[in-house]
Design a protein around this motif. Structure first.
Motif, mmCIF file in Angstrom:
data_model
loop_
_atom_site.group_PDB
_atom_site.id
_atom_site.type_symbol
_atom_site.label_atom_id
_atom_site.label_comp_id
_atom_site.label_asym_id
_atom_site.label_seq_id
_atom_site.Cartn_x
_atom_site.Cartn_y
_atom_site.Cartn_z
ATOM 1 N N TRP A 1 4.520 1.429 2.604
ATOM 2 C CA TRP A 1 4.402 1.061 4.012
ATOM 3 C C TRP A 1 5.292 1.954 4.867
ATOM 4 O O TRP A 1 6.406 2.277 4.484
ATOM 5 C CB TRP A 1 4.793 -0.405 4.220
ATOM 6 C CG TRP A 1 3.675 -1.328 3.864
ATOM 7 C CD1 TRP A 1 3.472 -1.955 2.660
ATOM 8 C CD2 TRP A 1 2.594 -1.728 4.693
ATOM 9 N NE1 TRP A 1 2.340 -2.699 2.702
ATOM 10 C CE2 TRP A 1 1.776 -2.595 3.926
ATOM 11 C CE3 TRP A 1 2.232 -1.442 6.003
ATOM 12 C CZ2 TRP A 1 0.625 -3.160 4.459
ATOM 13 C CZ3 TRP A 1 1.092 -2.000 6.529
ATOM 14 C CH2 TRP A 1 0.294 -2.866 5.755
ATOM 15 N N TYR A 2 4.784 2.315 6.023
ATOM 16 C CA TYR A 2 5.533 3.067 7.021
ATOM 17 C C TYR A 2 5.517 2.223 8.286
ATOM 18 O O TYR A 2 4.480 2.074 8.923
ATOM 19 C CB TYR A 2 4.908 4.451 7.251
ATOM 20 C CG TYR A 2 4.883 5.248 5.976
ATOM 21 C CD1 TYR A 2 5.987 5.994 5.593
ATOM 22 C CD2 TYR A 2 3.776 5.219 5.129
ATOM 23 C CE1 TYR A 2 6.002 6.702 4.400
ATOM 24 C CE2 TYR A 2 3.774 5.927 3.944
ATOM 25 C CZ TYR A 2 4.884 6.667 3.582
ATOM 26 O OH TYR A 2 4.885 7.356 2.396
ATOM 27 N N GLU B 1 -1.681 -7.532 7.548
ATOM 28 C CA GLU B 1 -1.138 -6.475 6.696
ATOM 29 C C GLU B 1 -1.706 -6.581 5.282
ATOM 30 O O GLU B 1 -1.949 -5.565 4.632
ATOM 31 C CB GLU B 1 0.386 -6.524 6.672
ATOM 32 C CG GLU B 1 1.009 -5.950 7.912
ATOM 33 C CD GLU B 1 2.498 -5.680 7.773
ATOM 34 O OE1 GLU B 1 3.104 -6.032 6.727
ATOM 35 O OE2 GLU B 1 3.063 -5.091 8.714
ATOM 36 N N ALA B 2 -1.916 -7.786 4.816
ATOM 37 C CA ALA B 2 -2.512 -7.967 3.481
ATOM 38 C C ALA B 2 -3.925 -7.380 3.466
ATOM 39 O O ALA B 2 -4.314 -6.729 2.488
ATOM 40 C CB ALA B 2 -2.535 -9.444 3.103
ATOM 41 N N ASP B 3 -4.675 -7.578 4.549
ATOM 42 C CA ASP B 3 -6.013 -6.994 4.661
ATOM 43 C C ASP B 3 -5.938 -5.470 4.655
ATOM 44 O O ASP B 3 -6.760 -4.796 4.028
ATOM 45 C CB ASP B 3 -6.711 -7.437 5.951
ATOM 46 C CG ASP B 3 -7.044 -8.915 6.000
ATOM 47 O OD1 ASP B 3 -7.047 -9.569 4.943
ATOM 48 O OD2 ASP B 3 -7.292 -9.409 7.120
ATOM 49 N N VAL C 1 2.895 -3.763 16.610
ATOM 50 C CA VAL C 1 3.436 -2.801 15.651
ATOM 51 C C VAL C 1 2.386 -1.740 15.331
ATOM 52 O O VAL C 1 1.201 -1.946 15.546
ATOM 53 C CB VAL C 1 3.888 -3.490 14.346
ATOM 54 C CG1 VAL C 1 5.047 -4.442 14.610
ATOM 55 C CG2 VAL C 1 2.742 -4.220 13.683
ATOM 56 N N ALA C 2 2.867 -0.623 14.836
ATOM 57 C CA ALA C 2 1.966 0.464 14.437
ATOM 58 C C ALA C 2 2.249 0.820 12.980
ATOM 59 O O ALA C 2 2.537 1.955 12.643
ATOM 60 C CB ALA C 2 2.163 1.666 15.341
ATOM 61 N N ASN C 3 2.198 -0.181 12.114
ATOM 62 C CA ASN C 3 2.493 0.020 10.707
ATOM 63 C C ASN C 3 1.315 0.675 10.002
ATOM 64 O O ASN C 3 0.169 0.288 10.192
ATOM 65 C CB ASN C 3 2.826 -1.312 10.031
ATOM 66 C CG ASN C 3 4.067 -1.946 10.612
ATOM 67 O OD1 ASN C 3 4.920 -1.263 11.170
ATOM 68 N ND2 ASN C 3 4.188 -3.250 10.484
ATOM 69 N N ASP C 4 1.626 1.678 9.187
ATOM 70 C CA ASP C 4 0.623 2.379 8.395
ATOM 71 C C ASP C 4 0.867 2.061 6.930
ATOM 72 O O ASP C 4 2.004 1.836 6.514
ATOM 73 C CB ASP C 4 0.732 3.893 8.586
ATOM 74 C CG ASP C 4 0.545 4.339 10.024
ATOM 75 O OD1 ASP C 4 -0.137 3.624 10.782
ATOM 76 O OD2 ASP C 4 1.070 5.403 10.385
ATOM 77 N N LEU D 1 -3.971 4.365 5.763
ATOM 78 C CA LEU D 1 -4.643 3.493 6.729
ATOM 79 C C LEU D 1 -3.714 3.296 7.918
ATOM 80 O O LEU D 1 -2.626 2.734 7.786
ATOM 81 C CB LEU D 1 -5.008 2.155 6.082
ATOM 82 C CG LEU D 1 -5.708 1.127 6.954
ATOM 83 C CD1 LEU D 1 -6.921 1.707 7.654
ATOM 84 C CD2 LEU D 1 -6.110 -0.074 6.118
ATOM 85 N N LYS D 2 -4.168 3.782 9.076
ATOM 86 C CA LYS D 2 -3.338 3.798 10.273
ATOM 87 C C LYS D 2 -3.480 2.490 11.049
ATOM 88 O O LYS D 2 -4.580 2.067 11.360
ATOM 89 C CB LYS D 2 -3.713 4.987 11.152
ATOM 90 C CG LYS D 2 -3.556 6.318 10.430
ATOM 91 C CD LYS D 2 -4.031 7.489 11.252
ATOM 92 C CE LYS D 2 -5.535 7.479 11.395
ATOM 93 N NZ LYS D 2 -6.091 8.683 12.004
#
Length: 179
Positions: free
Chosen positions: A173-174, A132-134, A160-163, A152-153
């Protein structure tokens, strides 16, 4: 669906840029539309019902990108969402190598929002994105480089599918489970 579109007072229009022969195993072929024809398609849309927003997806080559840019500028298109479709889920290249730079130079500056997935962002930045940091760093770099908001999808992650969205207001963050 049509009922949802009508209830939101929207009307969908399109300009087809390419046809693909594909199935669950991959992409077997790509047929890009002639740039003169894409120009006609865009003329047909903009001379009928002027769009409030434009979403751009797969563009196979430089010639298409150039033709689309010229038409978007001619019609003063606004609220452009650019999905830089470059690689299919199966790994097939959907954009010619020499078109990546043209895409960034010609269309990114016109976009309000750019929506790459992780493999596309890796290709655009020449770096690996594993955490996630990247993702956050990549979204920030793309935002700083191109001046458009970047969503960024993260749907390529397994669990997980965090955007992550990076815009003038910062980083947002979503979070969602991968379905």
């Amino acid at each position: 669906d049509l009922k949802a579109m009508m209830s939101n007072n929207v009307y969908g229009m399109s300009a087809i840029t390419a046809l693909t022969a594909q199935n669950t195993q991959g992409v077997q072929g790509i047929h890009a539309v002639d740039p003169d024809f894409i120009a006609q398609e865009i003329d047909s849309v903009f001379t009928d019902i002027v769009p409030d927003a434009v979403k751009i997806g797969m563009l196979a080559n430089r010639e298409l990108i150039t033709a689309i840019r010229e038409k978007l500028l001619a019609y003063n298109a606004r609220n452009i969402v650019l999905d830089p479709v470059m690689v299919s889920t199966s790994g097939a290249k959907l954009l010619e190598d020499d078109a990546i730079e043209t895409l960034q130079e010609d269309l990114f500056p016109l976009a309000a929002v750019i929506t790459p997935n992780i493999p596309e962002a890796e290709l655009l930045l020449g770096t690996k994105i594993g955490t996630e940091a990247d993702m956050e760093t990549a979204a920030k770099r793309l935002y700083e480089k191109h001046g458009a908001a970047v969503l960024l999808k993260g749907g390529h992650n397994v669990a997980v599918a965090n955007d992550v969205l990076c815009d003038a207001d910062g980083v947002h963050w979503y979070r969602s489970e991968h379905i």
